[in-house]
Scaffold this motif. Structure first.
Motif, mmCIF file in Angstrom:
data_model
loop_
_atom_site.group_PDB
_atom_site.id
_atom_site.type_symbol
_atom_site.label_atom_id
_atom_site.label_comp_id
_atom_site.label_asym_id
_atom_site.label_seq_id
_atom_site.Cartn_x
_atom_site.Cartn_y
_atom_site.Cartn_z
ATOM 1 N N MET A 88 78.668 -37.081 12.217
ATOM 2 C CA MET A 88 78.996 -36.170 13.306
ATOM 3 C C MET A 88 77.735 -35.870 14.123
ATOM 4 O O MET A 88 76.685 -35.614 13.559
ATOM 5 N N PRO A 134 86.031 -35.296 14.978
ATOM 6 C CA PRO A 134 85.684 -35.603 13.578
ATOM 7 C C PRO A 134 85.813 -34.378 12.654
ATOM 8 O O PRO A 134 86.301 -34.495 11.528
ATOM 9 N N LEU A 135 85.431 -33.227 13.159
ATOM 10 C CA LEU A 135 85.502 -32.003 12.366
ATOM 11 C C LEU A 135 86.968 -31.601 12.133
ATOM 12 O O LEU A 135 87.356 -31.212 11.026
ATOM 13 N N PHE A 157 90.803 -31.984 4.211
ATOM 14 C CA PHE A 157 90.449 -31.003 3.173
ATOM 15 C C PHE A 157 91.687 -30.208 2.744
ATOM 16 O O PHE A 157 91.958 -30.050 1.551
ATOM 17 N N ILE A 213 81.318 -26.703 4.737
ATOM 18 C CA ILE A 213 82.358 -27.588 4.199
ATOM 19 C C ILE A 213 81.910 -28.176 2.863
ATOM 20 O O ILE A 213 82.684 -28.257 1.903
ATOM 21 N N GLN A 260 88.346 -33.867 9.460
ATOM 22 C CA GLN A 260 87.772 -33.564 8.153
ATOM 23 C C GLN A 260 88.445 -32.331 7.528
ATOM 24 O O GLN A 260 88.774 -32.327 6.337
ATOM 25 N N LEU A 261 88.680 -31.328 8.351
ATOM 26 C CA LEU A 261 89.298 -30.097 7.852
ATOM 27 C C LEU A 261 90.772 -30.305 7.525
ATOM 28 O O LEU A 261 91.299 -29.726 6.572
ATOM 29 N N GLU A 274 83.718 -27.697 -0.720
ATOM 30 C CA GLU A 274 84.169 -28.817 -1.552
ATOM 31 C C GLU A 274 83.798 -28.613 -3.023
ATOM 32 O O GLU A 274 84.575 -28.955 -3.913
ATOM 33 N N MET A 334 77.339 -26.776 14.418
ATOM 34 C CA MET A 334 77.824 -28.003 13.783
ATOM 35 C C MET A 334 77.147 -28.208 12.425
ATOM 36 O O MET A 334 77.800 -28.560 11.440
ATOM 37 N N ALA A 355 78.600 -25.656 9.965
ATOM 38 C CA ALA A 355 79.946 -26.036 9.520
ATOM 39 C C ALA A 355 79.867 -27.138 8.465
ATOM 40 O O ALA A 355 80.555 -27.084 7.440
ATOM 41 N N ILE A 372 85.370 -22.930 11.368
ATOM 42 C CA ILE A 372 86.309 -23.744 10.584
ATOM 43 C C ILE A 372 87.745 -23.280 10.796
ATOM 44 O O ILE A 372 88.648 -24.077 11.066
#
Lengths: 120, 120, 120, 120
Positions: A1, B8-9, B16, A95, B12-13, A99, A88, A91, B74
Motif C-alpha cells: 500500500m 487496497p485497505l 479480515f 490491522i 484488506q478490511l 490480527e 495509512m 492503519a 478502519i
C-alpha cells in the motif's frame, strides 16, 4: 500500500484552513470534538432505523450519509496532519495488532470485545 | 486525486471481517456505533488536556492516539464499503460544498458554525 | 415536580471536585468531552448486540451499564452546575417544547426526526 | 437522598412515549444512540470555544445549551427506565466507587485518568 496516498487530500485541507486563518482553532483537542460531532450526525441517521433498514437506505438518505462520512474523513485527516500522524501507516500497524488480537479461528462468529475474551 | 486510493485497505478490511464471519455484525447501524466509540477514545485523551497540551503530546501518548485514529479510519472505511460509498469521491464533493459555504474572505479568522452565519 | 430535587447530588459532586482541586479542569468544554466519552462507553455495550439483546442484559452486564449511566448522570449534573443551569427546570421546558413539536396524533408510530417532518 | 426523586419525570416520559407508540423504537440500543447524538450537540457548542469562553456563554447560547442538557437528561432517564435501573441509586454507588478510586490526598490537582494512575 502506498503510504503517501492521502497526501493530496491532506495538503488540500491544510490550504483550506490556512486560507481562512482557521489553524488557530484547529488544536487536536478541538478537532477531536469536531470529529465526534460529525460521527454523531452519522449515528443520528441510524438511531431509529433497524440494522436491516440501515443497510437499505433510500437515495436521498444515502447521499446525506455519504457527506457525513466525508466530514468524519476530513476531520480525521486534519487532526492526523496536526499531530504529524501518517494515517495509512497507523492503519497498517493497527490491522497487524488486530490480527494477533483476534485470531480468525478463535473469534469466528463472535463479536465480543477483546477485553471480554481476556477475562476468560 | 486518484479515487481508487483506499481500495487496497477496503479489500484488506473486508477480508479480515469475512475470515472471522463478522459481516453478520457489520450493519451500517452497528458500525456507526463502533466508529463513535473509537472517536470517544480519541476525545478521552484530550479531555483534561489544554488545547496547547493536546498539540504537544509525549511519545507514548502520541503513539496511543495514532492507534485511536487508525481505529476510526478502519471503521470509516468499513462502513463506507458496506454502504457502497466511495470515500475519496465523497470527500471531494464535501470540500467543494465547504468552499461555497465558507468563502475565505467572509469567514477569515471566524470559526462560528455555518448555521450561525445563516442566521445573520 | 420539585425543582430542588437534584440539589443534594449537585452539592456532593461539587464537594468531591473541590476536595481534589479539580475545578481547574472542570470547564464546561472539558466536561462536555468527559460526558460524551462516558456516553460512548454506554454505546460500546450495545454496538454488537441486537436491539432485543440490548433489552435482555445478563446481570453482570446490566450492572456495568448502570455504572455507565451513573457516569453520564454525574457529568451532566456537574456541567449543569458549572453553567448555572437547573436541570429539572430545563427538562420541564424541553418536554413542553416536545409536546408542541410532536403532537401525539400526528407522529404516532413514526420516529422520524422533527426536521424530517418539517420538510414535508 | 430520596431515591424516588426522578420518579415523576420517569413517569411523564414513559407516558409521552406511550401516547406516540414510540416504545417500539425505544430499545436500550437505540436510546444509547439518541443519547450520544444529544451529547454531541452539546459538544458542538464548545468545539471552537476556548475553555474560558465555554464558561462565559451569552444568554442565547446558554439557553440553547440548557436545552441540550435537558435532551441528554431525558434520554438518560428513558434508557434507565427501559433497563430497570434506578439512576439515583446508581449515582450513589458510583460516587462511592470514585471516592475509593481517587483518594483526595493522592490525586489533588491531578486529572489524569484512573487507568494512568493504575499503571504506576
Amino acid at each position: 500500500m502506498n503510504e503517501q496516498t492521502l497526501e493530496p487530500l491532506r495538503k488540500q485541507l491544510a490550504a483550506f484552513a490556512a486560507a481562512r486563518d482557521w489553524d488557530q482553532f484547529h488544536s487536536p483537542k478541538n478537532l477531536s470534538m469536531a470529529l465526534i460531532a460529525e460521527a454523531a450526525e452519522l449515528v443520528e441517521h441510524f438511531q431509529w432505523r433497524t440494522e436491516q433498514q440501515s443497510a437499505e437506505l433510500d437515495t436521498r438518505t444515502l447521499d446525506a450519509v455519504a457527506l457525513e462520512l466525508a466530514d468524519i474523513f476530513i476531520y480525521l485527516i486534519r487532526i492526523s496532519d496536526k499531530l504529524g500522524v501518517n494515517l495509512m501507516d497507523a492503519a497498517a500497524r493497527k490491522i497487524s495488532i488486530n490480527e494477533s488480537r483476534y485470531p480468525a479461528d478463535k473469534v469466528r462468529g463472535d463479536a465480543r470485545r477483546a477485553s471480554e475474551y481476556d477475562q476468560e
